[in-house]
Design a protein around this motif. Sequence first.
Motif, short mmCIF file in Angstrom:
data_model
loop_
_atom_site.label_atom_id
_atom_site.label_comp_id
_atom_site.label_asym_id
_atom_site.label_seq_id
_atom_site.Cartn_x
_atom_site.Cartn_y
_atom_site.Cartn_z
N ILE A 283 0.86 -1.18 0.00
CA ILE A 283 0.00 0.00 0.00
C ILE A 283 0.90 1.23 0.00
N GLY A 284 0.38 2.35 -0.51
CA GLY A 284 1.18 3.55 -0.53
C GLY A 284 0.39 4.77 -0.98
N SER A 285 1.01 5.92 -0.86
CA SER A 285 0.39 7.17 -1.30
C SER A 285 1.50 8.19 -1.54
N PHE A 286 1.11 9.37 -2.10
CA PHE A 286 2.13 10.38 -2.38
C PHE A 286 1.52 11.77 -2.27
N TYR A 287 2.41 12.76 -2.22
CA TYR A 287 2.01 14.17 -2.07
C TYR A 287 2.93 15.02 -2.93
N ASN A 288 2.35 15.98 -3.70
CA ASN A 288 3.12 16.90 -4.54
C ASN A 288 2.76 18.34 -4.19
N ASN A 289 3.79 19.23 -4.25
CA ASN A 289 3.55 20.63 -3.94
C ASN A 289 4.45 21.48 -4.83
N LEU A 290 3.80 22.36 -5.61
CA LEU A 290 4.56 23.31 -6.42
C LEU A 290 4.96 24.48 -5.53
N LEU A 291 6.22 24.71 -5.44
CA LEU A 291 6.73 25.69 -4.49
C LEU A 291 6.51 27.13 -4.95
N THR A 292 6.32 27.36 -6.27
CA THR A 292 6.20 28.73 -6.78
C THR A 292 4.77 29.25 -6.71
N THR A 293 3.80 28.32 -6.58
CA THR A 293 2.41 28.73 -6.53
C THR A 293 1.58 27.66 -5.88
N ASP A 294 0.42 28.03 -5.38
CA ASP A 294 -0.48 27.03 -4.83
C ASP A 294 -1.60 26.71 -5.79
N ASN A 295 -1.44 27.09 -7.10
CA ASN A 295 -2.44 26.84 -8.14
C ASN A 295 -2.00 25.67 -8.98
N VAL A 296 -2.83 24.63 -9.06
CA VAL A 296 -2.48 23.46 -9.85
C VAL A 296 -3.31 23.39 -11.13
N GLY A 297 -4.12 24.40 -11.41
CA GLY A 297 -4.94 24.42 -12.61
C GLY A 297 -4.25 25.18 -13.74
N SER A 298 -5.00 25.42 -14.83
CA SER A 298 -4.47 26.18 -15.95
C SER A 298 -4.55 27.68 -15.64
N VAL A 299 -4.13 28.48 -16.59
CA VAL A 299 -4.13 29.93 -16.35
C VAL A 299 -5.55 30.47 -16.20
N SER A 300 -6.47 29.87 -16.98
CA SER A 300 -7.84 30.38 -16.95
C SER A 300 -8.68 29.78 -15.84
N VAL A 301 -8.28 28.61 -15.38
CA VAL A 301 -9.04 27.92 -14.33
C VAL A 301 -8.16 27.82 -13.08
N TYR A 302 -8.64 28.43 -12.02
CA TYR A 302 -7.87 28.42 -10.77
C TYR A 302 -8.32 27.26 -9.89
N ILE A 303 -7.36 26.40 -9.58
CA ILE A 303 -7.62 25.26 -8.67
C ILE A 303 -6.58 25.32 -7.56
N LYS A 304 -7.04 25.45 -6.34
CA LYS A 304 -6.11 25.57 -5.21
C LYS A 304 -5.46 24.21 -4.93
N GLN A 311 -4.24 14.99 -0.02
CA GLN A 311 -3.59 14.32 -1.15
C GLN A 311 -3.27 12.86 -0.81
N TYR A 312 -2.82 12.61 0.43
CA TYR A 312 -2.52 11.22 0.81
C TYR A 312 -3.80 10.37 0.73
N LYS A 313 -4.92 10.99 1.10
CA LYS A 313 -6.18 10.24 1.03
C LYS A 313 -6.58 9.97 -0.42
N ASP A 314 -6.44 10.99 -1.26
CA ASP A 314 -6.86 10.85 -2.67
C ASP A 314 -5.92 9.92 -3.45
N ASN A 315 -4.62 9.98 -3.11
CA ASN A 315 -3.63 9.22 -3.88
C ASN A 315 -3.35 7.83 -3.31
N PHE A 316 -4.08 7.44 -2.27
CA PHE A 316 -3.86 6.13 -1.63
C PHE A 316 -4.13 5.00 -2.62
N GLY A 317 -3.19 4.01 -2.66
CA GLY A 317 -3.34 2.89 -3.58
C GLY A 317 -2.85 1.58 -2.99
#
Length: 446
Positions: A283-304, A311-317
């Motif tokens: 079993i396992g999971s992972f977490y990613n974080n962009l250090l330059t911004t907290d936006n993971v969406g495109s320029v037109s769509v803002y996703i925090k 993330q550990y809950k969503d990425n659990f496998g």
Amino acid sequence: MKKVWIIVFGLTCLGIHAQKKWSLRECVDYAVKHNLQVIQNEYSKQSQDNNLRIAKKNSLPSVSANIGNTVSFGQISFGTGSLRNDKYSNNANINADVLVYNNGRLDKTIRKVEFDVEASLFDIETVKNDISLQIAQQYLTTLLNKEIVKISEAAVENAQKQHDRAKITTEVGTTAQTVFAEAQAALAREKQNLKTAEINVGRSLFALAQLLQLQEYKDFDVEDVVVSDQLTPELRSVDDVLKTAYETQPQIKAAESRIKAAEAQIEVDKTAFWPTVTASAGIGSFYNNLLTTDNVGSVSVYIKERGLFPQYKDNFGQQAALSVNIPIFNKGITKLQVEQSRLNESVAKNTLEQQKQTVRQNVQQAQFDVDANYEIYLSAVETEKSTKLALDFADKSYAAGRSTIYDVNVARNNYANAQGSVAQAKFNYLFSLKLLNFYAGIPLSL
């Protein structure tokens, strides 16, 4: 006054402790407990015990966990341009795997190591037996030397009486000065023999203390064991002793265990011809974080960007796998390993025959020594009786003036030598008998 009595009592206790005399059983027990060779073999036994525990634990699943953290900084290229990509990532996994099938390799390995443990235990008993026999022989040598001291003391006493009588008769003029001179010389010789006998006792005690590996040996002494002069012949047959020895002697049992271990090793090596099936799960999971911004969406769509735990809950496998390893060709190494194990089995069987041959020779030698030493003892007793009678006649003849002091001294020397021969034969017979009984399964004792 009370303090004085305490000091006196303490000194008395120290004196009693210093004068302690060791029995044969105490010497043997101390030696097998403190001997360095025994301790070395016990370490080997503990090592085999650990190997057995490792072999048993190999049947359990193996579980491992890992946590990784990665930080990266810099530009990432795409198309004709580039983009800043400063990122932190974290992952955690737990994995387990277990051996499902390998034609019983683990169980066969456990069985092989169990025989190794058994053999190492018998090795310890073999070393203890060897030390016990050395202790018994040196103990009896010490008793023999003490017996010779008693004979020498009696000879000195008789020589002293002869000396005193010769001194009186020489002073009153009934015997020549040479008679007194010979009496003095005879007394000096007997005192020298006594001193030599006492030194031999000290030497044998020192040798026994060395076998016991005692650091303090100056006050060491053994019990004064009274050995009966009424010795009886041994009626035990060699075949009966050999039958018991083959069943009980640890060196033979160790060789038999090593044959079983070699046979088990052959079965272990043969399992390499069979497939190996292994199951695993994780079993396992992972977490990613962009250090330059907290936006993971495109320029037109803002996703925090989500936090660590979401993330550990969503990425659990989870994952599970079953793998089969089928041996096809390994350069013939497995076949050679089996042949080598068969060769080791032949060596182990030959070692067993060598051990049986050694035991058989030792038993036959002990039986021969028992018979021969008993006959020597009987002859020595007859010689002692004859020389005692000759000494009595020489004393009476000298007292009557019909023989010289030289005749008395010769008769006394012959009698002392005969007494020494009886003692030597008696203890030789006793040791050979103890050795034969030892192979017959009777513990060493006096």
